[in-house]
Design a protein around this motif. Sequence first.
Motif, mmCIF file in Angstrom:
data_model
loop_
_atom_site.group_PDB
_atom_site.id
_atom_site.type_symbol
_atom_site.label_atom_id
_atom_site.label_comp_id
_atom_site.label_asym_id
_atom_site.label_seq_id
_atom_site.Cartn_x
_atom_site.Cartn_y
_atom_site.Cartn_z
ATOM 1 N N ARG A 176 -2.386 1.272 5.041
ATOM 2 C CA ARG A 176 -3.089 0.461 6.034
ATOM 3 C C ARG A 176 -3.188 -0.956 5.494
ATOM 4 N NH1 ARG A 176 -8.324 -1.087 5.381
ATOM 5 N NH2 ARG A 176 -9.570 -0.139 3.726
ATOM 6 N N GLN A 177 -3.505 -1.885 6.364
ATOM 7 C CA GLN A 177 -3.617 -3.285 5.964
ATOM 8 C C GLN A 177 -5.080 -3.656 5.722
ATOM 9 O OE1 GLN A 177 -1.653 -6.009 8.616
ATOM 10 N NE2 GLN A 177 -1.679 -7.658 7.118
ATOM 11 N N CYS A 201 -5.341 -0.128 0.350
ATOM 12 C CA CYS A 201 -4.718 -0.850 1.453
ATOM 13 C C CYS A 201 -3.776 -1.905 0.891
ATOM 14 C CB CYS A 201 -5.776 -1.497 2.350
ATOM 15 S SG CYS A 201 -6.789 -2.700 1.497
ATOM 16 N N GLY A 237 1.299 -5.828 6.201
ATOM 17 C CA GLY A 237 1.343 -4.671 7.081
ATOM 18 C C GLY A 237 2.706 -4.005 7.181
ATOM 19 N N VAL A 289 2.344 0.145 7.352
ATOM 20 C CA VAL A 289 1.171 0.766 7.966
ATOM 21 C C VAL A 289 1.534 2.134 8.544
ATOM 22 C CG1 VAL A 289 -0.500 0.573 9.865
ATOM 23 C CG2 VAL A 289 -0.016 -1.402 8.413
ATOM 24 N N ASN A 293 0.813 -1.214 0.000
ATOM 25 C CA ASN A 293 0.000 0.000 0.000
ATOM 26 C C ASN A 293 0.850 1.270 0.000
ATOM 27 O OD1 ASN A 293 -2.443 1.572 2.163
ATOM 28 N ND2 ASN A 293 -2.530 1.415 -0.052
#
Length: 138
Positions: free
Chosen positions: A66-67, A34, A38, A41, A11
């Motif tokens: 973000r995840q 997204c 992660g 993040v 992301n």
Amino acid sequence: MPSVLFVCLGNICRSPAAEAVLRELAPDWVTDSCGTAGYHVGEPPYGPMQQAARGRGIEMSDLRARQFSRADFDHFDLICCMDDENLANVERLRPAGNTTPVRLFADGPVPDPYYTRDFDGCLDIVQTAAQALVTRGT
């Protein structure tokens, strides 16, 4: 108004670029992006991707990584993935009975410019696919 979520791995390149392009083309649509991982993040999009986008008049510096989460299935009309691996990872998280469409964003995988270093080539694909999405209406 349609709501679309774009998904890539971290992301920071492909999915935020798609989000930024679509919000320029269809400002009344709800957009988000997204990653399936992660790794980044809270971070802004990758600097070279931001620079390439800015060169086309596209601003994305306000976005933060973000995840992906299962709850995303309930918040979007369409989930667009940048490649088959991310699509498979999203599908693995699909809640039972959920029917939110999940598909590839472009006609084929969008190569990850974090690795290929071809930020402009990625943006070419993203802009073409975003225009097609708007033309179809999702």
